[in-house]
Design an enzyme around this catalytic site. Structure first.
Site, PDB file in Angstrom:
ATOM      1  N   GLY A  48     -17.146   7.304 -60.279  1.00 24.74           N
ATOM      2  CA  GLY A  48     -15.808   7.905 -60.259  1.00 24.74           C
ATOM      3  C   GLY A  48     -15.507   8.953 -61.311  1.00 24.74           C
ATOM      4  O   GLY A  48     -14.722   9.859 -61.079  1.00 24.74           O
ATOM      5  N   GLU A  60     -14.186   7.259 -68.417  1.00 24.68           N
ATOM      6  CA  GLU A  60     -13.889   6.541 -67.173  1.00 24.68           C
ATOM      7  C   GLU A  60     -12.886   7.331 -66.342  1.00 24.68           C
ATOM      8  O   GLU A  60     -12.128   8.132 -66.881  1.00 24.68           O
ATOM      9  CB  GLU A  60     -13.272   5.172 -67.504  1.00 24.68           C
ATOM     10  CG  GLU A  60     -14.166   3.989 -67.223  1.00 24.68           C
ATOM     11  CD  GLU A  60     -14.466   3.753 -65.751  1.00 24.68           C
ATOM     12  OE1 GLU A  60     -14.374   4.693 -64.929  1.00 24.68           O
ATOM     13  OE2 GLU A  60     -14.808   2.613 -65.413  1.00 24.68           O
ATOM     14  N   ASP A  61     -12.908   7.117 -65.034  1.00 29.20           N
ATOM     15  CA  ASP A  61     -11.895   7.722 -64.176  1.00 29.20           C
ATOM     16  C   ASP A  61     -10.568   6.978 -64.292  1.00 29.20           C
ATOM     17  O   ASP A  61      -9.516   7.579 -64.455  1.00 29.20           O
ATOM     18  CB  ASP A  61     -12.369   7.756 -62.707  1.00 29.20           C
ATOM     19  CG  ASP A  61     -12.909   6.409 -62.217  1.00 29.20           C
ATOM     20  OD1 ASP A  61     -12.997   5.450 -63.009  1.00 29.20           O
ATOM     21  OD2 ASP A  61     -13.263   6.319 -61.025  1.00 29.20           O
ATOM     22  N   ASP A  68      -8.033  -0.105 -64.734  1.00 23.70           N
ATOM     23  CA  ASP A  68      -7.109  -0.880 -63.914  1.00 23.70           C
ATOM     24  C   ASP A  68      -6.928  -2.252 -64.590  1.00 23.70           C
ATOM     25  O   ASP A  68      -6.147  -2.378 -65.513  1.00 23.70           O
ATOM     26  CB  ASP A  68      -7.733  -0.949 -62.514  1.00 23.70           C
ATOM     27  CG  ASP A  68      -6.866  -1.618 -61.482  1.00 23.70           C
ATOM     28  OD1 ASP A  68      -5.722  -1.958 -61.792  1.00 23.70           O
ATOM     29  OD2 ASP A  68      -7.326  -1.809 -60.337  1.00 23.70           O
ATOM     30  N   LYS A 119      -3.631   2.060 -65.640  1.00 24.60           N
ATOM     31  CA  LYS A 119      -2.574   1.266 -65.006  1.00 24.60           C
ATOM     32  C   LYS A 119      -2.147   0.149 -65.956  1.00 24.60           C
ATOM     33  O   LYS A 119      -2.713  -0.944 -65.916  1.00 24.60           O
ATOM     34  CB  LYS A 119      -3.094   0.637 -63.698  1.00 24.60           C
ATOM     35  CG  LYS A 119      -3.465   1.623 -62.602  1.00 24.60           C
ATOM     36  CD  LYS A 119      -3.940   0.861 -61.350  1.00 24.60           C
ATOM     37  CE  LYS A 119      -4.482   1.781 -60.294  1.00 24.60           C
ATOM     38  NZ  LYS A 119      -5.128   1.044 -59.168  1.00 24.60           N
ATOM     39  N   PHE A 152      -2.864   2.134 -55.516  1.00 24.58           N
ATOM     40  CA  PHE A 152      -4.201   2.638 -55.258  1.00 24.58           C
ATOM     41  C   PHE A 152      -4.221   4.159 -55.181  1.00 24.58           C
ATOM     42  O   PHE A 152      -3.397   4.767 -54.516  1.00 24.58           O
ATOM     43  CB  PHE A 152      -4.751   2.041 -53.954  1.00 24.58           C
ATOM     44  CG  PHE A 152      -6.219   2.286 -53.814  1.00 24.58           C
ATOM     45  CD1 PHE A 152      -7.131   1.509 -54.506  1.00 24.58           C
ATOM     46  CD2 PHE A 152      -6.691   3.329 -53.026  1.00 24.58           C
ATOM     47  CE1 PHE A 152      -8.497   1.756 -54.409  1.00 24.58           C
ATOM     48  CE2 PHE A 152      -8.051   3.584 -52.916  1.00 24.58           C
ATOM     49  CZ  PHE A 152      -8.955   2.793 -53.613  1.00 24.58           C
ATOM     50  N   ASP A 175     -12.686   7.115 -55.061  1.00 23.27           N
ATOM     51  CA  ASP A 175     -12.858   6.978 -53.615  1.00 23.27           C
ATOM     52  C   ASP A 175     -12.050   5.836 -53.027  1.00 23.27           C
ATOM     53  O   ASP A 175     -11.687   4.882 -53.708  1.00 23.27           O
ATOM     54  CB  ASP A 175     -14.326   6.748 -53.273  1.00 23.27           C
ATOM     55  CG  ASP A 175     -14.786   5.351 -53.666  1.00 23.27           C
ATOM     56  OD1 ASP A 175     -14.621   4.974 -54.851  1.00 23.27           O
ATOM     57  OD2 ASP A 175     -15.282   4.619 -52.791  1.00 23.27           O
ATOM     58  N   ARG A 188     -13.671  11.302 -52.600  1.00 23.55           N
ATOM     59  CA  ARG A 188     -14.099  11.653 -53.965  1.00 23.55           C
ATOM     60  C   ARG A 188     -14.062  13.151 -54.232  1.00 23.55           C
ATOM     61  O   ARG A 188     -13.905  13.587 -55.356  1.00 23.55           O
ATOM     62  CB  ARG A 188     -15.554  11.219 -54.194  1.00 23.55           C
ATOM     63  CG  ARG A 188     -15.729   9.776 -54.544  1.00 23.55           C
ATOM     64  CD  ARG A 188     -17.129   9.555 -55.109  1.00 23.55           C
ATOM     65  NE  ARG A 188     -17.587   8.189 -54.880  1.00 23.55           N
ATOM     66  CZ  ARG A 188     -17.217   7.138 -55.584  1.00 23.55           C
ATOM     67  NH1 ARG A 188     -16.370   7.270 -56.583  1.00 23.55           N
ATOM     68  NH2 ARG A 188     -17.678   5.936 -55.305  1.00 23.55           N
TER      69      ARG A 188
HETATM   70  P1  IMP Z   1     -11.129  -2.334 -63.630  1.00 20.74           P
HETATM   71  O1  IMP Z   1     -12.380  -3.065 -63.994  1.00 20.74           O
HETATM   72  O2  IMP Z   1     -10.160  -3.205 -62.865  1.00 20.74           O
HETATM   73  O3  IMP Z   1     -10.457  -1.669 -64.808  1.00 20.74           O
HETATM   74  O4  IMP Z   1     -11.494  -1.244 -62.566  1.00 20.74           O
HETATM   75  C1  IMP Z   1     -12.172  -0.147 -62.918  1.00 20.74           C
HETATM   76  C2  IMP Z   1     -12.869   0.517 -61.738  1.00 20.74           C
HETATM   77  O5  IMP Z   1     -12.322   0.150 -60.459  1.00 20.74           O
HETATM   78  C3  IMP Z   1     -12.678   1.994 -61.869  1.00 20.74           C
HETATM   79  O6  IMP Z   1     -13.710   2.568 -62.616  1.00 20.74           O
HETATM   80  C4  IMP Z   1     -12.666   2.450 -60.445  1.00 20.74           C
HETATM   81  O7  IMP Z   1     -13.990   2.713 -60.044  1.00 20.74           O
HETATM   82  C5  IMP Z   1     -12.131   1.300 -59.654  1.00 20.74           C
HETATM   83  N1  IMP Z   1     -10.677   1.479 -59.375  1.00 20.74           N
HETATM   84  C6  IMP Z   1      -9.647   0.844 -59.972  1.00 20.74           C
HETATM   85  N2  IMP Z   1      -8.468   1.244 -59.454  1.00 20.74           N
HETATM   86  C7  IMP Z   1      -8.768   2.188 -58.523  1.00 20.74           C
HETATM   87  C8  IMP Z   1      -7.952   3.012 -57.646  1.00 20.74           C
HETATM   88  O8  IMP Z   1      -6.714   2.963 -57.615  1.00 20.74           O
HETATM   89  N3  IMP Z   1      -8.638   3.866 -56.842  1.00 20.74           N
HETATM   90  C9  IMP Z   1      -9.998   3.976 -56.839  1.00 20.74           C
HETATM   91  N4  IMP Z   1     -10.775   3.226 -57.641  1.00 20.74           N
HETATM   92  C10 IMP Z   1     -10.180   2.338 -58.475  1.00 20.74           C
HETATM   93 MG    MG Z   2     -14.987   4.071 -62.413  1.00 14.14          MG
END
Ligand code: IMP
Ligand code: MG
Length: 178
Positions: A48, A102-103, A106, A134, A155, A162, A168
């Site tokens: 991402g 990181e993108d 979450d 977030k 989302f 993606d 993407r």
């Molecule tokens: P985390 O481990 O919950 O912080 O999630 C991180 C990863 O989940 C990110 O690097 C994204 O690849 C994916 N992700 C989390 N939220 C979204 C979203 O809203 N859209 C797309 N990918 C997401």
């Molecule tokens: Mg990511």
């Protein structure tokens, strides 16, 4: 285009490429100041973050080193959920200044895992840069040093991120139509 049909869902335009550029300019200013005279290693978390990393590093006024990693999640044999694995880090990061790119953060659990893996290898510092954050969903405790945008718990897709493999390549960021 304000609305896009991506795979099987409708998304609305959320953050434009101009807004992204403006936000990256601000982050780069900070990073240029914070790392003046240093040579940090940027580690881009695939897939991402590839667009964000690319646009960010192009604007730096020093010569960083750049590497890429992937965190794969797969279901373990245990019932306790997913097991993560770090792929692709070949550099010796001992004593280095690291900036993880990181993108989106979450729940924060992916970064938490990455941080613990990297800390074991004794870098001299680690900072985090994420385009999107977030706060409403974040379950971890670490500090995030560079944040492009704080967004609600919804989302998003585009600019590297993606929806099930789609979207993407979009230059703007979209969110699910409410
Ligand atoms: P985390 O481990 O919950 O912080 O999630 C991180 C990863 O989940 C990110 O690097 C994204 O690849 C994916 N992700 C989390 N939220 C979204 C979203 O809203 N859209 C797309 N990918 C997401
Ligand atoms: Mg990511």
């Amino acid at each position: 285009m304000k609305t896009k049909h991506i795979k099987d869902k409708d998304f609305d335009l959320f953050i434009t490429d101009d807004q992204i550029k403006e936000s990256i300019d601000k982050l780069v200013k900070q990073i240029n100041t914070d790392y003046a005279g240093k040579r940090p290693l940027f580690i881009c978390v695939l897939n991402g973050a590839f667009m964000f990393a690319s646009d960010l590093i192009k604007k730096l006024d020093f010569f960083p080193e750049i590497s890429f990693v992937k965190v794969s999640s797969y279901s373990g044999l245990q019932t306790t959920g997913s097991v993560k694995k770090l792929i692709g880090l070949n550099e010796d990061i001992k004593g280095r200044d690291i900036i993880l790119i990181e993108d989106i953060i979450d729940s924060g659990l992916t970064m938490k895992y990455l941080l613990s893996e990297l800390k074991d290898r004794e870098p001299s510092s680690i900072r985090l840069a994420t385009l999107l954050f977030k706060p409403g969903s974040f379950q971890a405790k670490y500090a995030i040093d560079y944040i492009g945008f704080e967004i609600p718990n919804e989302f998003v897709v585009g600019y590297g991120m993606d929806y099930d493999g789609y979207g993407r390549n979009l230059p703007d960021i979209y969110h699910l139509k409410s």
